[in-house]
Scaffold this active site. Structure first.
Site, mmCIF file in Angstrom:
data_model
loop_
_atom_site.group_PDB
_atom_site.id
_atom_site.type_symbol
_atom_site.label_atom_id
_atom_site.label_comp_id
_atom_site.label_asym_id
_atom_site.label_seq_id
_atom_site.Cartn_x
_atom_site.Cartn_y
_atom_site.Cartn_z
ATOM 1 N N HIS A 138 -3.659 -2.172 -4.717
ATOM 2 C CA HIS A 138 -2.722 -3.149 -5.306
ATOM 3 C C HIS A 138 -3.423 -4.489 -5.321
ATOM 4 C CE1 HIS A 138 -1.936 -4.654 -1.245
ATOM 5 N NE2 HIS A 138 -1.743 -3.402 -0.884
ATOM 6 N N CYS B 132 0.778 -1.243 0.000
ATOM 7 C CA CYS B 132 0.000 0.000 0.000
ATOM 8 C C CYS B 132 0.812 1.296 0.000
ATOM 9 C CB CYS B 132 -0.979 0.010 1.162
ATOM 10 S SG CYS B 132 -0.249 -0.271 2.777
#
Length: 537
Positions: free
Chosen positions: A263, A71
């Site tokens: 992601h 992240c």
């Protein structure tokens, strides 16, 4: 009569031009740790009616990729439009998300070392002087910018980035007729929710989930896979809540809605990896009045979000941005990188064109796997590690743990979506390998990869003598009723408030009224804020 028609024509063109130039409202619904395992991508395991409905009114991207499989580096790329390796934000993670990092805060108790064995302290990354949070450019165009509420940029979010940046941030707090850019970050699908939600009802049948071939079929793995999908169902409710609010406010039809994960997936051999399982994300855009729907193979990278939003808002895209607006330009390759992950360092870079994905290890690594403590809280991770050590995994499942025999990998995502067949030595793919090696060489040379040096040395350049630098105070002068502001710190942004009002971004002289009190301060990303300077008329 002809003159009247001409006047009417000119008037109509003027009206159309004004209508087309109206700044659109923009909402981001971002969430965490998820691959494209949604109905709109062919996986209907999770019951997500709100996301399904949104996808039918959206343009759905088949080839959207993050710049990192985790992240903080990913979010750094999103907010700056820059590759994290080029601005020093690719190590996971730099520190706490606050404005002032303590000068004596080290991670020695966690054993966090760089590749040279130096202890790594917490720090706020100091960015190149020209780099800003892209929302500053939107605010200068008149946008009301809100973030609710995660930042995790690898630096403390400067006060100039957002009008609101907290759990109450919302478009509803904007000025009348003011266009807005509103971000909502949801964490229902975060990696940690695999174990933190273990006592919640499991709404997905664990006996019916499909398992990737790189996982063993055990009760623990099935439980975690089912939990991942159940967490998606929790996310769907949050998505529905935002859409209901837009509809209630009469904004849904005329608002851009961006929906994406930061992601790839939350499970082992997904999160943190720079292969598609860690980078490939669900991504869709709901255009005003659903003017574009259906699927597109257009390739986008997260560094493209910043220039795309600036263009959408009617601003001028800064020359230094490494991304490109996907509204105006297509990209051919998407790049990603990995460096330190918590207590382990491993420098890897990857590139994909949507079909093939190439990975290069920049250092000698024992294995692709790293024994990261945080991830060991996932039952799947623990059972896989135990089974590998006991010799109970098959060849595909063992590959992640096995010693590396090459520093390169090539996968054909169209034929091998689970990335289990490394084609780097395939004679049939020799030309593909050569092409990707050249593309990677060129990118590494042009991107100024500063994260490849020892992290401790990089920190010393950012924080000389182990001290976080401080932004100089604002200088101002009043001339003919206008206050002009400046700051001697290169790259600093200036903010101001009039009579205790909301902080605004300074970008042009401030017109003062009798009795006005103007408070000002400056910030360069990674520095401490300046002290407040006050000007009066």
């Amino acid at each position: 009569m002809k003159l009247l028609k001409l006047i009417l024509l000119i008037t109509s063109i003027s009206i159309i031009g004004k209508a087309q130039s109206k700044q659109p409202n923009i909402v981001w619904i971002s969430f965490e740790d998820m691959s494209p395992v949604l109905s709109c991508y062919g996986d209907s395991t999770a019951n997500t009616p709100n996301i399904n409905a949104l996808s039918k009114e959206s343009q759905v991207f088949n080839n959207a990729f993050s710049t990192a499989g985790v992240c903080a580096p990913s979010r750094s790329a999103i907010i700056t439009g820059m590759y994290p390796i080029s601005i020093g934000t690719n190590h996971m993670r730099t520190g706490r998300d606050i404005m002032g990092w303590g000068n004596d805060t080290y991670r020695e108790e966690k054993g966090v070392l760089d590749k040279e064995g130096n202890n790594v302290r917490e720090y706020s990354a100091v960015l190149p002087e020209e780099v800003k949070c892209f929302t500053e450019y939107l605010r200068k165009e008149g946008y009301y910018c809100t973030n609710n509420a995660k930042t995790d940029y690898q630096f403390a979010a400067p006060f100039t980035a957002w009008d609101e940046n907290d759990t109450k941030a919302h478009w509803r707090n904007r000025g009348k007729y003011q266009p807005f850019f509103a971000v909502f970050n949801f964490n229902e699908t975060h990696e940690s929710k695999i174990w933190k939600n273990k006592d919640l009802p499991l709404t997905v049948d664990k006996n019916k989930v499909s398992l990737p071939t790189y996982y063993p079929d055990t009760p623990e793995v099935r439980e975690d896979m089912a939990r991942m999908y159940a967490n998606l169902e929790l996310l769907d409710k949050r998505v529905g809540y935002i859409i209901d609010q837009l509809k209630k406010d009469g904004l849904y039809e005329n608002t851009y809605i961006f929906f994406f994960s930061d992601h790839g997936g939350p499970l082992p051999r997904q999160k943190r990896e720079v292969i598609a399982s860690g980078l490939h994300v669900p991504f869709m855009i709901k255009y005003p009045n659903a003017e574009k729907v259906g699927y597109t193979d257009q390739l986008i990278n997260f560094i493209d979000l910043a220039p795309s939003m600036i263009e959408l808002a009617g601003g001028k895209i800064p020359h230094y941005l490494q991304g490109r607006s996907f509204f105006s330009e297509d990209r051919k390759y998407s790049f990603a990188a990995r460096d330190r992950m918590d207590e382990f360092t491993s420098a890897r870079r990857s590139v994909t064109d949507g079909r093939y994905l190439y990975v290069r290890y920049l250092e000698e690594d024992a294995t692709s796997y790293q024994d990261i403590n945080y991830r060991l809280q996932i039952p799947t991770m623990r059972v896989m590690k135990e089974m590998y050590e006991a010799g109970e995994l098959n060849d595909v499942q063992s590959a992640w743990f096995n010693p590396l025999n090459t520093n390169e990998m090539l996968f054909d995502l169209s034929k091998d979506p689970e990335e289990t067949n490394n084609l780097i030595t395939s004679k049939e793919h020799a030309k593909v390998v050569k092409r990707f090696r050249g593309v990677m060489d060129k990118w590494l040379k042009s991107t100024s990869d500063i994260c490849i040096e020892p992290e401790a040395k990089m920190i010393e350049k950012m924080w000389p003598n182990n001290q976080q630098p401080t932004t100089s105070k604002v200088i101002g002068a009043v001339h003919k009723g206008e206050l002009k502001l400046s700051c001697t710190t290169k790259g600093a942004s200036i903010g101001y408030q009039i009579n205790e009002g909301k902080w605004k971004v300074y970008h042009q002289p401030i017109v003062l009224k009798e009795g006005d009190k103007v408070s000002t301060k400056a910030i360069r990303i990674g520095y401490k804020e300046s002290e407040i300077t006050i000007f009066n008329k």
